[in-house]
Design a protein around this motif. Structure first.
Motif, PDB file in Angstrom:
ATOM      1  N   VAL A 182       0.853  -1.193   0.000  1.00  0.00           N
ATOM      2  CA  VAL A 182       0.000   0.000   0.000  1.00  0.00           C
ATOM      3  C   VAL A 182       0.887   1.240   0.000  1.00  0.00           C
ATOM      4  N   PRO A 183       0.581   2.248  -0.839  1.00  0.00           N
ATOM      5  CA  PRO A 183       1.375   3.484  -0.841  1.00  0.00           C
ATOM      6  C   PRO A 183       1.378   4.160   0.534  1.00  0.00           C
ATOM      7  N   ASN A 184       2.474   4.877   0.834  1.00  0.00           N
ATOM      8  CA  ASN A 184       2.603   5.582   2.113  1.00  0.00           C
ATOM      9  C   ASN A 184       1.703   6.803   2.210  1.00  0.00           C
ATOM     10  N   LEU A 185       1.374   7.408   1.067  1.00  0.00           N
ATOM     11  CA  LEU A 185       0.552   8.617   1.029  1.00  0.00           C
ATOM     12  C   LEU A 185      -0.425   8.528  -0.137  1.00  0.00           C
ATOM     13  N   LEU A 186      -1.563   9.211   0.016  1.00  0.00           N
ATOM     14  CA  LEU A 186      -2.546   9.314  -1.055  1.00  0.00           C
ATOM     15  C   LEU A 186      -2.790  10.785  -1.351  1.00  0.00           C
ATOM     16  N   LEU A 187      -2.658  11.159  -2.609  1.00  0.00           N
ATOM     17  CA  LEU A 187      -3.002  12.491  -3.101  1.00  0.00           C
ATOM     18  C   LEU A 187      -4.032  12.282  -4.191  1.00  0.00           C
ATOM     19  N   THR A 188      -5.260  12.710  -3.939  1.00  0.00           N
ATOM     20  CA  THR A 188      -6.330  12.448  -4.899  1.00  0.00           C
ATOM     21  C   THR A 188      -7.215  13.661  -5.130  1.00  0.00           C
ATOM     22  N   ASP A 189      -7.714  13.745  -6.340  1.00  0.00           N
ATOM     23  CA  ASP A 189      -8.721  14.741  -6.686  1.00  0.00           C
ATOM     24  C   ASP A 189     -10.051  14.295  -6.072  1.00  0.00           C
ATOM     25  N   TRP A 190     -10.891  15.264  -5.715  1.00  0.00           N
ATOM     26  CA  TRP A 190     -12.203  14.932  -5.150  1.00  0.00           C
ATOM     27  C   TRP A 190     -13.085  14.315  -6.237  1.00  0.00           C
ATOM     28  N   ILE A 242      -3.462  11.532   3.913  1.00  0.00           N
ATOM     29  CA  ILE A 242      -4.313  11.700   2.732  1.00  0.00           C
ATOM     30  C   ILE A 242      -4.411  13.192   2.453  1.00  0.00           C
ATOM     31  N   VAL A 243      -4.210  13.558   1.189  1.00  0.00           N
ATOM     32  CA  VAL A 243      -4.428  14.941   0.761  1.00  0.00           C
ATOM     33  C   VAL A 243      -5.452  14.891  -0.367  1.00  0.00           C
ATOM     34  N   LEU A 244      -6.515  15.650  -0.200  1.00  0.00           N
ATOM     35  CA  LEU A 244      -7.604  15.716  -1.168  1.00  0.00           C
ATOM     36  C   LEU A 244      -7.540  17.059  -1.873  1.00  0.00           C
ATOM     37  N   MET A 245      -7.581  17.033  -3.209  1.00  0.00           N
ATOM     38  CA  MET A 245      -7.540  18.264  -4.006  1.00  0.00           C
ATOM     39  C   MET A 245      -8.918  18.520  -4.608  1.00  0.00           C
ATOM     40  N   SER A 246      -9.273  19.789  -4.716  1.00  0.00           N
ATOM     41  CA  SER A 246     -10.543  20.123  -5.348  1.00  0.00           C
ATOM     42  C   SER A 246     -10.562  21.592  -5.753  1.00  0.00           C
ATOM     43  N   ALA A 247     -11.240  21.856  -6.845  1.00  0.00           N
ATOM     44  CA  ALA A 247     -11.475  23.243  -7.248  1.00  0.00           C
ATOM     45  C   ALA A 247     -12.737  23.773  -6.571  1.00  0.00           C
ATOM     46  N   ASP A 248     -13.461  22.892  -5.882  1.00  0.00           N
ATOM     47  CA  ASP A 248     -14.663  23.302  -5.150  1.00  0.00           C
ATOM     48  C   ASP A 248     -14.281  24.087  -3.907  1.00  0.00           C
ATOM     49  N   ARG A 303      -6.041  16.294   4.665  1.00  0.00           N
ATOM     50  CA  ARG A 303      -5.784  17.694   4.379  1.00  0.00           C
ATOM     51  C   ARG A 303      -6.412  18.034   3.046  1.00  0.00           C
ATOM     52  N   PHE A 304      -6.736  19.308   2.884  1.00  0.00           N
ATOM     53  CA  PHE A 304      -7.384  19.783   1.663  1.00  0.00           C
ATOM     54  C   PHE A 304      -6.522  20.798   0.952  1.00  0.00           C
ATOM     55  N   LEU A 305      -6.479  20.679  -0.338  1.00  0.00           N
ATOM     56  CA  LEU A 305      -5.837  21.684  -1.177  1.00  0.00           C
ATOM     57  C   LEU A 305      -6.876  22.181  -2.165  1.00  0.00           C
ATOM     58  N   GLU A 306      -7.118  23.475  -2.118  1.00  0.00           N
ATOM     59  CA  GLU A 306      -8.052  24.062  -3.066  1.00  0.00           C
ATOM     60  C   GLU A 306      -7.284  24.442  -4.322  1.00  0.00           C
ATOM     61  N   PRO A 357      -6.560  26.320  -7.787  1.00  0.00           N
ATOM     62  CA  PRO A 357      -5.136  26.029  -7.953  1.00  0.00           C
ATOM     63  C   PRO A 357      -4.389  26.314  -6.649  1.00  0.00           C
ATOM     64  N   PHE A 358      -3.276  25.650  -6.467  1.00  0.00           N
ATOM     65  CA  PHE A 358      -2.480  25.820  -5.250  1.00  0.00           C
ATOM     66  C   PHE A 358      -1.014  25.967  -5.633  1.00  0.00           C
ATOM     67  N   PRO A 359      -0.238  26.666  -4.794  1.00  0.00           N
ATOM     68  CA  PRO A 359       1.192  26.800  -5.074  1.00  0.00           C
ATOM     69  C   PRO A 359       1.907  25.471  -4.815  1.00  0.00           C
ATOM     70  N   PRO A 360       2.898  25.130  -5.621  1.00  0.00           N
ATOM     71  CA  PRO A 360       3.632  23.874  -5.437  1.00  0.00           C
ATOM     72  C   PRO A 360       4.204  23.703  -4.030  1.00  0.00           C
ATOM     73  N   LYS A 361       4.702  24.777  -3.433  1.00  0.00           N
ATOM     74  CA  LYS A 361       5.271  24.672  -2.083  1.00  0.00           C
ATOM     75  C   LYS A 361       4.229  24.209  -1.069  1.00  0.00           C
ATOM     76  N   GLN A 362       3.000  24.669  -1.231  1.00  0.00           N
ATOM     77  CA  GLN A 362       1.939  24.258  -0.308  1.00  0.00           C
ATOM     78  C   GLN A 362       1.683  22.750  -0.432  1.00  0.00           C
ATOM     79  N   LEU A 363       1.667  22.236  -1.644  1.00  0.00           N
ATOM     80  CA  LEU A 363       1.482  20.802  -1.843  1.00  0.00           C
ATOM     81  C   LEU A 363       2.613  20.016  -1.187  1.00  0.00           C
TER      82      LEU A 363
END
Length: 127
Positions: free
Chosen positions: A46-54, A80-86, A103-106, A108-114
């Motif tokens: 299983v991957p150590n981290l998940l980064l997924t779009d909503w 887990i990091v969830l990305m969304s434009a919502d 965690r949530f990333l709205e 567009p987001f800056p690369p450093k924040q990701l």
């Protein structure tokens, strides 16, 4: 050894852009759909981290939230990091109501924040 990260995004341009940025920091697996991501999560390693779009497309059996819930079963302590434009606040409230911690990333987001959300130390950020 670098941590493993599963990146799930249905938009091929966004997927490729994020993959190029993240491949320096993680052993990366990518998926463009819920079903492909589910196969990755159910593998023996299983991957150590998940980064997924909503949102993962209209013809899918599940979305990023469903994927996060299934991933949480396989790896209870993995980030887990969830990305969304919502709008962030609406999604975050629902996410917390179903008992998932992440965690949530709205977009567009800056690369450093990701990179910060994924736990990359600031001193390791590429110039």
């Amino acid at each position: 050894m670098r941590p493993t990260l599963l990146l799930v995004e249905d938009d091929s341009w966004v997927l490729e852009s994020l993959a190029m940025m993240l491949e320096s920091y993680f052993q990366l697996s990518t998926a463009r759909s819920f079903s492909a991501a589910l196969l990755e999560i159910q593998r023996s390693s299983v991957p150590n981290l998940l980064l997924t779009d909503w949102h993962l497309g209209k013809n899918e059996d599940g979305d990023g939230l469903n994927l996060a819930a299934l991933y949480r079963i396989q790896c209870p302590s993995c980030p887990i990091v969830l990305m969304s434009a919502d709008t962030l606040s609406t999604q975050q409230q629902f996410y917390l109501e179903v008992g998932l911690k992440g965690r949530f990333l709205e977009k567009p987001f800056p690369p450093k924040q990701l990179l910060e959300f994924l736990g990359v130390p600031p001193g390791d950020f590429a110039a």
